[in-house]
Motif scaffolding. Structure first.
Motif, short mmCIF file in Angstrom:
data_model
loop_
_atom_site.label_atom_id
_atom_site.label_comp_id
_atom_site.label_asym_id
_atom_site.label_seq_id
_atom_site.Cartn_x
_atom_site.Cartn_y
_atom_site.Cartn_z
N LEU A 185 77.16 37.80 21.42
CA LEU A 185 76.11 38.76 21.10
C LEU A 185 76.71 40.06 20.57
O LEU A 185 76.27 40.61 19.56
N ARG A 186 77.74 40.54 21.26
CA ARG A 186 78.34 41.82 20.90
C ARG A 186 79.19 41.74 19.64
O ARG A 186 79.10 42.60 18.75
N PHE A 187 80.06 40.72 19.57
CA PHE A 187 81.09 40.73 18.54
C PHE A 187 80.87 39.70 17.44
O PHE A 187 81.69 39.57 16.53
N GLY A 188 79.75 38.96 17.51
CA GLY A 188 79.44 38.00 16.46
C GLY A 188 78.20 38.37 15.69
O GLY A 188 77.77 37.63 14.80
N ASN A 189 77.58 39.53 16.02
CA ASN A 189 76.36 39.96 15.36
C ASN A 189 76.47 41.44 15.01
O ASN A 189 77.14 42.20 15.71
N ALA A 190 75.79 41.83 13.95
CA ALA A 190 75.83 43.23 13.52
C ALA A 190 74.71 44.06 14.12
O ALA A 190 74.66 45.28 13.92
N GLN A 237 84.54 42.23 36.25
CA GLN A 237 84.76 41.48 35.02
C GLN A 237 83.53 41.54 34.11
O GLN A 237 83.64 41.65 32.89
N LEU A 238 82.33 41.49 34.71
CA LEU A 238 81.11 41.61 33.91
C LEU A 238 80.99 43.02 33.34
O LEU A 238 80.57 43.19 32.18
N LEU A 239 81.35 44.01 34.13
CA LEU A 239 81.33 45.38 33.62
C LEU A 239 82.27 45.53 32.43
O LEU A 239 81.94 46.18 31.44
N CYS A 240 83.44 44.90 32.52
CA CYS A 240 84.39 44.94 31.39
C CYS A 240 83.80 44.27 30.15
O CYS A 240 83.96 44.77 29.03
N ALA A 241 83.13 43.14 30.35
CA ALA A 241 82.59 42.41 29.20
C ALA A 241 81.55 43.23 28.45
O ALA A 241 81.48 43.17 27.22
N ILE A 242 80.75 44.00 29.19
CA ILE A 242 79.72 44.79 28.53
C ILE A 242 80.26 46.14 28.05
O ILE A 242 79.75 46.73 27.10
N GLY A 243 81.33 46.63 28.67
CA GLY A 243 81.82 47.97 28.34
C GLY A 243 83.02 48.03 27.42
O GLY A 243 83.35 49.10 26.92
N MET A 244 83.67 46.90 27.15
CA MET A 244 84.91 46.91 26.38
C MET A 244 84.66 47.21 24.91
O MET A 244 83.57 47.01 24.37
N GLU A 245 85.70 47.72 24.26
CA GLU A 245 85.67 47.92 22.81
C GLU A 245 85.91 46.58 22.11
O GLU A 245 86.48 45.66 22.70
N PRO A 246 85.49 46.45 20.85
CA PRO A 246 85.74 45.19 20.14
C PRO A 246 87.24 44.90 20.03
O PRO A 246 88.00 45.76 19.59
N PRO A 247 87.69 43.72 20.47
CA PRO A 247 89.10 43.38 20.33
C PRO A 247 89.45 43.09 18.87
O PRO A 247 88.56 42.79 18.06
N ILE A 248 90.73 43.16 18.54
CA ILE A 248 91.13 42.95 17.15
C ILE A 248 91.06 41.49 16.74
O ILE A 248 91.04 41.17 15.55
N SER A 249 91.04 40.58 17.72
CA SER A 249 90.93 39.14 17.46
C SER A 249 90.44 38.46 18.72
O SER A 249 90.21 39.11 19.74
N ASP A 250 90.31 37.13 18.66
CA ASP A 250 89.91 36.40 19.86
C ASP A 250 91.11 35.89 20.63
O ASP A 250 90.98 35.03 21.51
N ALA A 252 93.83 35.80 23.49
CA ALA A 252 93.64 36.12 24.90
C ALA A 252 94.09 37.53 25.24
O ALA A 252 93.38 38.28 25.91
N ASP A 253 95.27 37.93 24.79
CA ASP A 253 95.78 39.25 25.15
C ASP A 253 95.02 40.36 24.45
O ASP A 253 94.91 41.47 25.00
N ALA A 254 94.47 40.11 23.27
CA ALA A 254 93.66 41.13 22.60
C ALA A 254 92.41 41.42 23.43
O ALA A 254 92.02 42.58 23.61
N ILE A 255 91.78 40.37 23.96
CA ILE A 255 90.58 40.54 24.80
C ILE A 255 90.96 41.22 26.11
O ILE A 255 90.30 42.16 26.57
N ARG A 256 92.03 40.77 26.73
CA ARG A 256 92.39 41.30 28.05
C ARG A 256 92.93 42.72 27.96
O ARG A 256 92.77 43.50 28.89
N ASP A 257 93.51 43.09 26.82
CA ASP A 257 93.92 44.48 26.62
C ASP A 257 92.72 45.42 26.67
O ASP A 257 92.77 46.51 27.26
N GLU A 258 91.62 45.00 26.04
CA GLU A 258 90.42 45.85 26.01
C GLU A 258 89.76 45.91 27.39
O GLU A 258 89.23 46.96 27.78
N LYS A 259 89.77 44.80 28.12
CA LYS A 259 89.21 44.85 29.48
C LYS A 259 90.03 45.77 30.37
O LYS A 259 89.47 46.52 31.19
#
Length: 485
Positions: A185-190, A237-250, A252-259
């Motif tokens: 929802l967050r990172f696949g839609n404008a 973990q849910l708070l991170c999912a809703i609050g994180m900035e868009p990662p540079i890619s999918d 694993a470490d790009a996502i976990r860096d933002e969390k």
């Protein structure tokens, strides 16, 4: 790709309730890689056939649509083996080594579905038996530790024996379809991503509520509590999912860096906020679905003088340009009025309304439903077709995407998804050591504060939404919990 999945705690509650049913569903769906072997490990004296029979009896009790027919189970049972082990005995690990050497699978998964107190011992024994080769992956169930110090000790030992890319710290909430669709929802839609920021959002609420009590987990739960069991891992973990900035890619470490950035940006606790922005409770006797249920202190295996919390409500903020000043509310508990897992994003009201709004000032909501059903709801204001007498009045409507109805049998359960990811070596949905440590660091002041608070948790009747102090906490900001709308 051939694999061996060694399930420590293979006769335990988690294996019966979650892991074996998930592995069977993967087998039924054709997604479990061929050439697999599932080895249950336990202290019971049992043969392979005994173990298969036990698993068959368990799978016969799952919901009807997920039960195997005799032919399906016969094929699945051919993957199941049993090995008696005492994790304190090095000779038993040598026996496991010989079992694994029988066919030298491409991937070996060591799943530690045991008490966390055994993690370090098992890892040391795996190292001593040279069972930590590069083809080995290790899965660690939560809670990983009891506090920051014990978490560091476990992760330190794990880091001595395995590379970080071999370690899968599991949080089954991250495998839920609704959480996956939150990322989409967050990172696949404008549409939504530009709206999720302080200029548009009034507050965000995360609720993880259960009707059940501690059931047969009294001794475990009484040494754990809701803060460690639910907040430190699932809720954050849910708070991170809703609050994180868009990662540079999918990756694993790009996502976990933002969390990790979100966890580091959580507002630190102060003596004032510990008092004003945290509520702990413990359920008393009450009624659930018309049935009388006992108080927590009367549950089997629970200390009758215990101060262990079964309910937690917290207020926090993410101190960043995107979220500064937006309160995040977390609430979780047992024996509450309903089974309800959801993230509610409450948007700010329009700055100047030319319409009459219900309740004097309604606003839009985006609701991510986690349980008992998965889906998304978008709450909007609209003018009803029959509202001719009052043309300037609006009413609330909602767009509802129910994943069960939309995707049906195509959906993959949380543990099924996560187990397949472990076998395939995908780390995206698993928690990195530094994430875990940061989460423990944030909750540790609460642990210490409650340890010194002799008044103990506030009692609340079973079948309610927890202590009234929880509603008072959010009301101080001028808001209310979503079910109070």
């Amino acid at each position: 790709m051939s694999f061996d999945l060694v399930l420590f705690g293979g006769t335990g509650d988690l294996a019966w309730r979650k892991l074996m049913p998930a592995l069977f569903q993967a087998f039924r769906h054709g997604t479990l890689p061929e050439g697999g072997r599932i080895i249950g490990v336990g202290r019971d004296d049992a043969s392979h056939e005994d173990y298969r029979q036990r698993i068959g009896e368990r799978l016969a009790q799952v919901e009807t649509a997920k039960r195997p027919n005799p032919d399906e189970f016969a094929k699945f049972a051919s993957l199941l083996y049993y090995q008696r082990m005492d994790v304190s005995k090095s000779e038993d690990f040598q026996a496991l080594k010989r079992t694994l050497a029988e066919r030298d699978a491409d991937t070996v998964v060591m799943y530690l579905a045991t008490a966390p107190t055994l993690f370090t011992q098992v890892i040391e024994q795996l190292q001593a038996a040279a069972l930590n080769s590069p083809r080995t992956r290790i899965v660690l169930e939560k809670p990983l530790g009891y506090d920051l110090a014990s978490n560091r000790a476990i992760n330190s030992k794990v880091g001595e024996v395995f590379d970080e890319n071999q370690v899968f710290r599991i949080d089954h909430y991250l495998g839920k379809p609704s959480v996956q669709n939150l990322m989409a929802l967050r990172f696949g839609n404008a549409i939504f991503e530009p709206l999720l920021r302080r200029e548009n959002v009034a507050n965000i609420q995360i609720t993880l509520a259960e009707e059940l009590g501690v059931e047969k987990r009294g001794p475990f739960y009484d040494n754990t509590g809701a803060l460690r069991d639910m907040v430190q891992n699932h809720a954050l973990q849910l708070l991170c999912a809703i609050g994180m900035e868009p990662p540079i890619s999918d990756h694993a470490d790009a996502i976990r860096d933002e969390k990790l950035k979100v966890l580091r940006a959580l507002k630190p606790w102060t003596p004032e906020t510990l008092t004003q922005h945290s509520v702990r409770g413990q359920y008393d006797a009450g009624t659930i679905n018309g049935q009388r249920v006992p108080a927590y202190r009367d549950e089997q295996g629970v200390n009758p003088e215990t101060h262990t919390e079964t309910f937690v409500a917290l207020r926090t903020e993410i101190v960043s340009w995107r979220w500064a000043g937006v309160p995040f509310y977390i609430r979780t508990g047992k024996r509450l009025a309903g089974r309800d897992g959801r993230i509610v994003i409450n948007f700010r009201p329009v700055p100047h309304s030319i319409f009459k709004l219900p309740g004097g000032g309604a606003a839009n909501q985006l609701v991510i439903n986690l349980q008992p059903r998965d889906g998304l709801e978008l709450h909007l204001m609209a003018q009803g077709a029959n509202n001719r007498r009052n043309m300037d009045a609006l009413s609330s409507v909602q767009l509802d995407l129910d994943f069960d109805k939309r995707f049906g049998s195509e959906r993959v359960g949380a543990y099924e998804r996560l187990l397949l990811d472990v076998i395939d070596g995908r780390l995206n949905l698993f928690v990195r050591a530094d994430e875990q440590e940061e989460a423990w660091r944030w909750v540790e002041p609460l642990i210490e504060y409650w340890k010194q608070d002799s008044s103990g948790p506030r009692s609340y009747p079973s079948g309610t939404w927890g202590p009234s102090a929880s509603s008072a906490m959010i009301a101080r900001d001028g808001y209310h919990w979503s079910e109070e709308s």
